[in-house]
Design an enzyme around this catalytic site. Structure first.
Site, PDB file in Angstrom:
ATOM      1  N   HIS A 100     125.286 -25.275 -21.441  1.00 39.80           N
ATOM      2  CA  HIS A 100     125.440 -25.706 -20.600  1.00 39.80           C
ATOM      3  C   HIS A 100     126.842 -26.398 -20.837  1.00 39.80           C
ATOM      4  CE1 HIS A 100     124.851 -29.256 -17.994  1.00 39.80           C
ATOM      5  NE2 HIS A 100     125.996 -30.651 -18.856  1.00 39.80           N
ATOM      6  N   ASN A 142     119.044 -20.736 -20.130  1.00 42.34           N
ATOM      7  CA  ASN A 142     120.456 -20.173 -20.134  1.00 42.34           C
ATOM      8  C   ASN A 142     121.580 -20.436 -20.884  1.00 42.34           C
ATOM      9  OD1 ASN A 142     121.018 -22.636 -19.216  1.00 42.34           O
ATOM     10  ND2 ASN A 142     121.954 -22.090 -17.560  1.00 42.34           N
TER      11      ASN A 142
END
Length: 212
Positions: A127, A124
């Site tokens: 963070h 993804n």
């Protein structure tokens, strides 16, 4: 009837941001987005974590099915860790990131960073700390020398004021009585700015990249 207005408050919050290994080559444009979104990059370092270090960083995820793949992903190459600062930094950075699952982000938050740079549920791209406690722990992990102190209260606050504030303030007030300026408030403010022994040191320039 007069309305009592609360005094203005300025609170700069910090959070940890990580550019993950698969998009490190996009660092420059991501940093540009960060700065244009009102953040200050207080500290930055480029490093590579071992699988063991990744396991310690993501200790709260231990035991979950994706944990081995997560540590393998995060240790697959160099990453960039940054301490970001601004008002409500944690929530604003999370909002800028979008949902943790990049596939969901592409559907529901197409303008978010994870929608733009993320690949799938695991990869993804970036963070962000989940809350204040996580931010404090994660900043200490990535930047061991950084000072992340809770705001003192009660007796601790009184002790701090007595040791670090009152000696300088008393000197300023004594000098104020001697000088008798036309505008004592402005004079004292200028004096404290010039004679503050605890001036904050903010790194405006990212640190050099570390060998890895």
């Amino acid at each position: 009837m007069e309305l009592s207005m609360p005094p203005p408050q300025i609170y700069v919050e910090k959070t940890l941001a990580i550019i993950k290994p698969d998009i490190v080559d996009k660092e420059e444009e991501i940093q540009d987005i960060i700065l244009r979104s009102g953040f200050t990059i207080v500290q930055r370092r480029k490093l590579r974590l071992s699988p063991e270090q990744c396991s310690n960083f993501y200790v709260e995820q231990y035991g979950k099915m994706f944990f081995p793949n997560l540590t393998a992903y995060m240790s697959s190459g160099p990453l960039v860790a940054m301490i970001l600062a601004r008002f409500k930094a944690i929530s604003y950075w999370k909002e800028l990131l979008g949902p943790s699952n990049s596939l969901v982000a592409k559907e529901t938050h197409p303008d978010s960073l994870r929608a733009i740079y993320g690949t799938d549920e695991l990869r993804n791209a970036l963070h962000g700390s989940n809350d204040f406690a996580a931010a404090e722990r994660e900043m200490r992990f990535m930047f061991p020398a950084v000072i992340v102190e809770p705001i003192p209260v009660g007796q601790a606050a009184k002790d701090y004021l007595n040791v670090h504030v009152m000696p300088t303030l008393l000197k300023g007030l004594s000098e104020l009585c001697k000088q008798k300026p036309a505008d004592p408030f402005i004079w004292l403010a200028d004096w404290l700015l010039k004679n503050n022994p605890n001036k904050p040191k903010l790194c405006h320039h990212p640190v050099a990249e570390e060998p890895y």
